[in-house]
Design an enzyme around this catalytic site. Structure first.
Site, PDB file in Angstrom:
ATOM      1  CD  GLU A   1      -5.441  -0.449   2.649  1.00 27.41           C
ATOM      2  OE1 GLU A   1      -5.165  -1.530   3.426  1.00 27.41           O
ATOM      3  OE2 GLU A   1      -6.209  -0.415   1.557  1.00 27.41           O
TER       4      GLU A   1
ATOM      5  CB  SER B   1      -9.444  -3.042   4.444  1.00 26.73           C
ATOM      6  OG  SER B   1      -9.965  -4.093   4.106  1.00 26.73           O
TER       7      SER B   1
ATOM      8  NE  ARG C   1      -3.592  -2.590   0.150  1.00 28.43           N
ATOM      9  CZ  ARG C   1      -3.363  -3.511  -0.503  1.00 28.43           C
ATOM     10  NH1 ARG C   1      -2.217  -3.579  -1.282  1.00 28.43           N
ATOM     11  NH2 ARG C   1      -3.772  -4.766  -0.412  1.00 28.43           N
TER      12      ARG C   1
HETATM   13  C1  LIG Z   1     -15.965  -1.285  -0.605  1.00 28.39           C
HETATM   14  C2  LIG Z   1     -14.464  -1.032  -1.254  1.00 28.39           C
HETATM   15  C3  LIG Z   1     -13.581  -2.071  -1.318  1.00 28.39           C
HETATM   16  C4  LIG Z   1     -12.135  -1.874  -1.458  1.00 28.39           C
HETATM   17  N1  LIG Z   1     -11.282  -2.980  -1.671  1.00 28.39           N
HETATM   18  C5  LIG Z   1     -10.149  -2.694  -1.926  1.00 28.39           C
HETATM   19  C6  LIG Z   1      -9.011  -3.975  -2.425  1.00 28.39           C
HETATM   20  O1  LIG Z   1      -9.625  -5.076  -2.405  1.00 28.39           O
HETATM   21  N2  LIG Z   1      -7.861  -3.713  -2.574  1.00 28.39           N
HETATM   22  C7  LIG Z   1      -7.233  -2.474  -2.078  1.00 28.39           C
HETATM   23  O2  LIG Z   1      -6.174  -2.356  -2.474  1.00 28.39           O
HETATM   24  N3  LIG Z   1      -8.118  -1.472  -2.109  1.00 28.39           N
HETATM   25  C8  LIG Z   1      -9.396  -1.599  -1.730  1.00 28.39           C
HETATM   26  N4  LIG Z   1     -10.173  -0.554  -1.484  1.00 28.39           N
HETATM   27  C9  LIG Z   1      -9.583   0.807  -1.290  1.00 28.39           C
HETATM   28  C10 LIG Z   1      -9.478   1.601  -2.632  1.00 28.39           C
HETATM   29  O3  LIG Z   1     -10.612   1.092  -3.468  1.00 28.39           O
HETATM   30  C11 LIG Z   1      -7.951   1.695  -3.085  1.00 28.39           C
HETATM   31  O4  LIG Z   1      -7.194   1.944  -2.290  1.00 28.39           O
HETATM   32  C12 LIG Z   1      -8.086   2.319  -4.437  1.00 28.39           C
HETATM   33  O5  LIG Z   1      -6.774   2.339  -5.139  1.00 28.39           O
HETATM   34  C13 LIG Z   1      -8.297   3.704  -4.250  1.00 28.39           C
HETATM   35  O6  LIG Z   1      -8.224   4.617  -5.434  1.00 28.39           O
HETATM   36  P1  LIG Z   1      -9.087   5.875  -5.528  1.00 28.39           P
HETATM   37  O7  LIG Z   1      -8.986   6.308  -7.052  1.00 28.39           O
HETATM   38  O8  LIG Z   1     -10.502   5.727  -5.074  1.00 28.39           O
HETATM   39  O9  LIG Z   1      -8.479   6.704  -4.652  1.00 28.39           O
HETATM   40  P2  LIG Z   1      -8.982   8.074  -3.835  1.00 28.39           P
HETATM   41  O10 LIG Z   1      -9.585   7.546  -2.481  1.00 28.39           O
HETATM   42  O11 LIG Z   1      -9.579   9.165  -4.535  1.00 28.39           O
HETATM   43  O12 LIG Z   1      -7.381   8.665  -3.216  1.00 28.39           O
HETATM   44  C14 LIG Z   1      -6.622   7.967  -2.428  1.00 28.39           C
HETATM   45  C15 LIG Z   1      -5.440   8.432  -2.259  1.00 28.39           C
HETATM   46  O13 LIG Z   1      -4.805   8.481  -3.686  1.00 28.39           O
HETATM   47  C16 LIG Z   1      -4.202   9.938  -4.129  1.00 28.39           C
HETATM   48  N5  LIG Z   1      -4.675   9.720  -5.514  1.00 28.39           N
HETATM   49  C17 LIG Z   1      -5.726   9.580  -6.289  1.00 28.39           C
HETATM   50  N6  LIG Z   1      -5.673   9.744  -7.409  1.00 28.39           N
HETATM   51  C18 LIG Z   1      -4.289  10.165  -7.728  1.00 28.39           C
HETATM   52  C19 LIG Z   1      -3.470  10.334  -8.792  1.00 28.39           C
HETATM   53  N7  LIG Z   1      -3.918  10.453  -9.978  1.00 28.39           N
HETATM   54  N8  LIG Z   1      -2.302  11.030  -8.544  1.00 28.39           N
HETATM   55  C20 LIG Z   1      -1.727  11.143  -7.454  1.00 28.39           C
HETATM   56  N9  LIG Z   1      -2.520  10.787  -6.156  1.00 28.39           N
HETATM   57  C21 LIG Z   1      -3.715  10.098  -6.470  1.00 28.39           C
HETATM   58  C22 LIG Z   1      -5.257  10.732  -3.350  1.00 28.39           C
HETATM   59  O14 LIG Z   1      -4.791  11.924  -3.051  1.00 28.39           O
HETATM   60  C23 LIG Z   1      -5.444   9.995  -1.767  1.00 28.39           C
HETATM   61  O15 LIG Z   1      -4.159  10.354  -1.143  1.00 28.39           O
HETATM   62  C24 LIG Z   1     -11.693  -0.752  -1.347  1.00 28.39           C
HETATM   63  C25 LIG Z   1     -12.546   0.232  -1.055  1.00 28.39           C
HETATM   64  C26 LIG Z   1     -13.992   0.137  -1.096  1.00 28.39           C
HETATM   65  C27 LIG Z   1     -14.744   1.234  -0.724  1.00 28.39           C
END
Ligand SMILES: Cc1cc2nc3c(=O)[nH]c(=O)nc-3n(C[C@H](O)[C@H](O)[C@H](O)COP(=O)(O)OP(=O)(O)OC[C@H]3O[C@@H](n4cnc5c(N)ncnc54)[C@H](O)[C@@H]3O)c2cc1C
Length: 307
Positions: free
Chosen positions: A296, A226, A176
């Protein structure tokens, strides 16, 4: 710099339709929490992202990057300065065994494109609700796979505003974690190196993972997935379960009764409810098992003014 002056500067380089002022952020987060962003910008090109970063840099305006909002809790006081959403950069291209995606593309869609093209390697991502940018930032992973396994390179903008292409090794993807977090880069695009496979086998793996996810996770409620990282030698969910914390509620947020690692927004919960519940769970688990839980999920933004 005054807000009106920032707006004037932004309008000089960006189309008006991608600029929103005082935009409520709860619309963009999976937890459905968050106050307003002073400016919410959704650029569609690399050049627009660089132009925004340039204005921000020379005027000392903070910039917060946002993907799909699935790993973030935004406080009710909102975010000062610019929130830069990458979601409009959502193209997906296939070139032989390589898939190239804009940072705003949903990794679920990229995983489905890989299946449609009979390419194997991204099945693990079929249920991760993040964008490509968020997935690279977090080195997202599930069921034994992670971004590090198949990423070829990512195109980013660095803090000096330069476009840089980072290889898989240069991205320093760990559990992560990534160089993107450490160097405050913004991801614009990523390419994934995949292997030809059989579409029915790829689909079977995706069906199995979807079944496992739907049976174990409270997907019917708003959440951020998580909440805690996996502590070495333990599982966060198991520690929370064994601490009898499932169903424990603060305000409108509750430790899920279906999956102890999730906190669900069951009744108009706020970011403060999330933070209080996170601290409570950390405290109880520490007292009971002497294990530190580290979030996380990212908690960002200002506290509400009345606190
Ligand atoms: C129901 C559910 C299930 C999930 N299951 C998993 C799983 O199985 N495995 C897992 O790893 N995660 C899981 N997650 C967590 C999440 O989906 C991941 O961490 C995902 O990678 C976050 O991406 P996001 O675009 O939503 O990021 P955001 O929530 O929008 O941002 C997260 C972080 O990334 C940064 N960020 C976003 N985009 C960029 C960019 N283009 N450049 C630089 N920084 C950026 C943001 O500033 C922030 O700090 C889950 C979440 C939910 C709600």
């Amino acid at each position: 710099m005054h807000k009106d002056d920032i707006l004037t500067e932004l309008k000089k380089v960006l189309p008006e339709e991608i600029i929103k002022v005082d935009e409520p952020l709860k619309r963009y987060t999976y937890t459905q929490t968050g106050g307003n962003a002073d400016f919410y910008l959704s650029p569609t090109t690399f050049e627009e992202v660089q132009a925004i970063n340039h204005i921000a840099r020379i005027n000392n305006i903070p910039v917060t990057y946002l993907g799909n909002g699935s790993n973030i809790i935004i406080r009710e006081g909102g975010i000062r300065g610019i929130v830069l959403s990458l979601l409009s950069m959502d193209y997906i291209k296939v070139e032989d065994n390589v898939i190239i995606a804009g940072s705003g593309a949903a990794i679920i869609d990229v995983s489905r494109t890989a299946r449609d093209e009979s390419l194997t390697g991204l099945e693990f991502a079929c249920g991760i609700p993040g964008s490509i940018g968020g997935a690279v930032f977090m080195n997202a992973g599930a069921y034994g796979g992670e971004v590090r396994d198949c990423i070829d390179y990512a195109v980013c903008v660095n803090e000096r505003g330069e476009l840089v292409q980072l290889t898989r090794d240069e991205l320093e993807l760990g559990y992560r974690s990534s160089i993107v977090q450490k160097q405050h880069l913004v991801v614009l695009e990523a390419a994934f190196n995949l292997t030809p496979g059989k579409q029915d086998e790829i689909q079977a793996v995706m069906d199995d993972l979807t079944e496992r996810r739907e049976s174990k996770q409270p997907l019917e409620y708003p959440s951020c997935g998580s909440v805690f990282q996996r502590p070495p030698g333990h599982f966060a969910g198991k520690l929370i379960q064994d601490s009898d914390l499932q169903g424990h509620r603060i305000g409108g947020v509750e430790v899920s009764t279906k999956h102890a690692g999730f906190m669900v927004n069951v009744d108009n919960g706020t970011a403060t409810d999330y933070e209080d519940l996170i601290h409570h769970v950390q405290q109880v688990v520490k007292e009971k098992f002497d294990v530190e839980l580290h979030p996380e999920v990212r908690v960002i933004g200002d506290h509400p003014e009345d606190e």
